[in-house]
Design an enzyme around this catalytic site. Structure first.
Site, short mmCIF file in Angstrom:
data_model
loop_
_atom_site.label_atom_id
_atom_site.label_comp_id
_atom_site.label_asym_id
_atom_site.label_seq_id
_atom_site.Cartn_x
_atom_site.Cartn_y
_atom_site.Cartn_z
CE LYS A 186 -2.50 -0.81 -8.02
NZ LYS A 186 -1.35 -1.38 -8.76
CD GLU A 261 2.30 3.08 7.50
OE1 GLU A 261 3.32 3.78 7.50
OE2 GLU A 261 1.78 2.63 8.54
CB CYS A 295 9.19 3.76 3.45
SG CYS A 295 8.84 2.39 4.58
CD GLU A 390 10.90 7.89 -0.34
OE1 GLU A 390 9.96 8.16 -1.11
OE2 GLU A 390 10.79 7.13 0.64
P1 NAD Z 1 3.51 4.57 -5.86
O1 NAD Z 1 2.82 5.57 -5.03
O2 NAD Z 1 3.89 4.95 -7.24
O3 NAD Z 1 2.62 3.26 -6.02
C1 NAD Z 1 2.11 2.56 -4.91
C2 NAD Z 1 0.87 1.79 -5.33
O4 NAD Z 1 -0.15 2.74 -5.68
C3 NAD Z 1 1.07 0.90 -6.55
O5 NAD Z 1 0.31 -0.27 -6.40
C4 NAD Z 1 0.51 1.75 -7.67
O6 NAD Z 1 0.09 1.01 -8.80
C5 NAD Z 1 -0.66 2.44 -6.97
N1 NAD Z 1 -1.13 3.69 -7.60
C6 NAD Z 1 -0.43 4.52 -8.42
N2 NAD Z 1 -1.22 5.54 -8.81
C7 NAD Z 1 -2.43 5.37 -8.20
C8 NAD Z 1 -3.66 6.11 -8.19
N3 NAD Z 1 -3.78 7.24 -8.87
N4 NAD Z 1 -4.67 5.64 -7.45
C9 NAD Z 1 -4.55 4.50 -6.72
N5 NAD Z 1 -3.41 3.76 -6.70
C10 NAD Z 1 -2.36 4.18 -7.43
O7 NAD Z 1 4.76 4.08 -5.02
P2 NAD Z 1 5.89 3.08 -5.47
O8 NAD Z 1 6.78 3.78 -6.43
O9 NAD Z 1 5.27 1.78 -5.88
O10 NAD Z 1 6.63 2.83 -4.07
C11 NAD Z 1 7.60 3.65 -3.57
C12 NAD Z 1 7.03 4.57 -2.51
O11 NAD Z 1 6.39 3.84 -1.48
C13 NAD Z 1 8.13 5.35 -1.81
O12 NAD Z 1 7.75 6.70 -1.66
C14 NAD Z 1 8.22 4.68 -0.45
O13 NAD Z 1 8.75 5.48 0.56
C15 NAD Z 1 6.81 4.31 -0.21
N6 NAD Z 1 6.73 3.24 0.81
C16 NAD Z 1 6.27 3.55 2.06
C17 NAD Z 1 6.21 2.57 3.06
C18 NAD Z 1 5.72 2.87 4.45
O14 NAD Z 1 5.39 1.93 5.18
N7 NAD Z 1 5.67 4.11 4.90
C19 NAD Z 1 6.62 1.27 2.75
C20 NAD Z 1 7.07 1.00 1.49
C21 NAD Z 1 7.11 1.99 0.51
#
Ligand code: NAD
Length: 486
Positions: A186, A261, A295, A390
């Site tokens: 997803k 991650e 990230c 962040e």
């Molecule tokens: P997010 O956690 O809001 O969403 C990530 C994914 O999870 C999306 O597909 C979202 O629809 C899904 N999601 C949301 N709620 C959920 C739930 N309750 N159950 C299952 N899935 C759910 O993050 P974002 O705003 O899309 O991305 C930004 C974040 O991602 C930042 O904190 C960033 O640091 C992190 N990030 C980490 C890495 C890494 O490799 N460590 C890489 C890229 C981004």
């Protein structure tokens, strides 16, 4: 009907529609509902993305489950050939994929092209690892033949964010496939397009139906259903700490492993003996790349007091080279735009000194876009919110330190532990500090030169498990020991 509503309806019918990819074919959401996204560059309506639900997830999981045995028994060489064919196809169509990524995220074309190239490399790298030995023979006793072998989990759930959409999806999907698993993924509902395109390309090059399935929609409706699905035996999640925790609770109940991650607030330490010009140029790149929506961004600049003022001048000169709309893209959504603007207010309230930026940016021809100026705050203390949270925007904060011990103390005084970068000509000091920083990746005199070969992951709230490198294959397979009495 008001003029405005008529226009909204007209635009909704004209917008391109994006559907799930299940069992090797495009599939509409059972609800018939779609989510309308907006362009980060203009704020205008952009795409209609399928709003999946638990029923759609069940269909995708059934397809992945049905494909599971066939894919596991697929000859390794054949599996490798398919992975390489997909990498080649992605490369051959990289401009088209990059245009899609740019349209969804607003990132400059150079960044989008780099992301597609990185995505192709995941399939190439893991495709070339199919011949790796999958176990050991153990010399336990003369009358026993004992061996271990790595086996796939079965169906893997992959949930990814919006900042590097195709790259993050490929990073998890490629090693999971090569380890013999099938996939239900997803992408973020904001940036689903290239992930769907990758799955379509996989079918075109010959991946069997059901090996890669993509369900679109929100985290609550689709992401959670994937984590709860009985046949999903492991989940790879990339995203925020909050959602990582929520998924962790479900995984604990189900006793399934996760790769998490999550976010970062990484320290970038500049010692007085560093090449200051290089350090300043790389530091600015470190928190403005992808508009800071990375990230691994190096957002906390720790600068030795003896060179602090000199270094601030260099930073100001470097940041002037970053131009919104040219080499700096917009923030992804109105919500993220508001969030980053909120941090500008917080910084002011906390008494940080604005060195550059600190407001929205106007880009000619893209007036509705979510652009902010590249920003740096000086005289920051590590207890300020802008140093602890962040921000996920092109915002760096500069904190002064006296000596090595204080630099390490401040670097480690964070909930996160993703990256540590340090600049010094003293090799002994570089190795000492690298040893003491609590982070999954350390860079010395270079920022963030990662490759598909380098394992990647976090300490502390930045997560656990590892993506990339040969290491990732171990996270997408588990070990079986077989003992045979001779
Ligand atoms: P997010 O956690 O809001 O969403 C990530 C994914 O999870 C999306 O597909 C979202 O629809 C899904 N999601 C949301 N709620 C959920 C739930 N309750 N159950 C299952 N899935 C759910 O993050 P974002 O705003 O899309 O991305 C930004 C974040 O991602 C930042 O904190 C960033 O640091 C992190 N990030 C980490 C890495 C890494 O490799 N460590 C890489 C890229 C981004």
């Amino acid at each position: 009907m008001s003029d405005q509503a008529t226009r909204a309806n007209a635009s909704a019918t004209e917008l391109e529609r994006l559907d799930h990819w299940i069992g090797g074919a495009s599939a509409q959401p059972a609800t018939g509902d779609y989510i309308e996204t907006v362009s980060p560059m203009t704020g205008a309506a952009h795409l209609r993305v399928a709003a999946g639900d638990a029923g759609d997830v069940a269909r995708a999981v059934a397809a992945a489950e049905a494909a599971r045995d066939g894919w596991r028994r697929f000859p390794a060489a054949e599996r490798g050939r398919l992975m390489l064919a997909l990498a080649q196809k992605m490369r051959a169509e990289k401009e088209r994929l990059a245009e899609m990524e740019r349209a969804d995220t607003g990132k400059p074309m150079a960044g989008a092209l780099g992301e597609i190239e990185g995505s192709a490399q995941y399939f190439e790298f893991y495709g070339s690892l199919v011949y790796l030995p999958v176990g050991d023979v153990l010399d336990v006793a003369p009358d026993q033949h004992v061996f271990t072998r790595r086996e796939p989990y079965g169906v893997i759930g992959v949930i990814t964010p919006w900042n590097l959409p195709l790259n993050q999806a490929a990073r998890a999907i490629a090693p999971a496939l090569v380890a013999g698993n099938t996939i239900v993924a997803k992408p973020s509902e904001i940036t689903s397009r290239t992930t769907i395109e990758m799955a379509r390309m996989a079918s075109e090059v010959g991946f069997p139906a059901g090996v890669i399935n993509i369900v679109l929609g929100t985290g609550e409706a689709v992401g959670e259903a994937i984590v709860r699905a009985e046949a999903v035996r492991k989940v790879a999640f990339t995203g925020s700490v909050g959602v990582g925790r929520a998924i962790g609770r479900i995984a604990a109940e189900r006793i399934i492993p996760l790769t998490l991650e999550l976010g970062g607030k990484s320290a970038n330490i500049v010692f007085e003996d560093a090449d200051l010009d290089l350090a300043a140029a790389e530091a600015v790149k470190g928190f403005t790349l992808n508009a800071g929506q990375v990230c691994s961004a190096g957002t906390r600049l720790l600068v030795q007091r003896s060179i602090y003022d000199r270094f601030m001048d260099k930073l100001a000169a470097e940041i002037a080279k970053i131009v919104p709309g040219e080499n700096l893209g917009p923030l992804i959504t109105p919500a993220q735009f508001e969030r980053v603007k909120g941090y500008f207010t917080t910084a002011e309230e906390d008494g940080a000194r604005l060195l550059a930026g600190g407001g929205i940016a106007e880009v000619a021809g893209q007036e509705g876009g979510f652009y902010v100026k590249p920003t740096i705050y000086a005289d920051v203390t590590n207890s300020m919110r802008i140093a602890r949270e962040e921000i996920f925007g092109p915002v760096g904060v500069a904190i002064a330190f006296e000596d090595e011990d204080e630099a390490v103390r401040i670097a480690n005084d964070s909930d996160y532990g993703l990256i540590g970068t340090l600049w010094s000509r003293d090799v002994s000091r570089a190795l000492r500090v690298a040893d003491r920083i609590e982070a999954g990746q350390i860079f010395v005199n270079v920022w963030n030169t990662m490759s598909v070969q380098t394992p990647f992951g976090g300490h502390k709230n930045s997560g656990y498990g590892r993506e990339k490198g040969i290491e990732a294959i171990h996270h997408y397979s588990h070990l079986k020991t077989v003992t045979v009495k001779i």
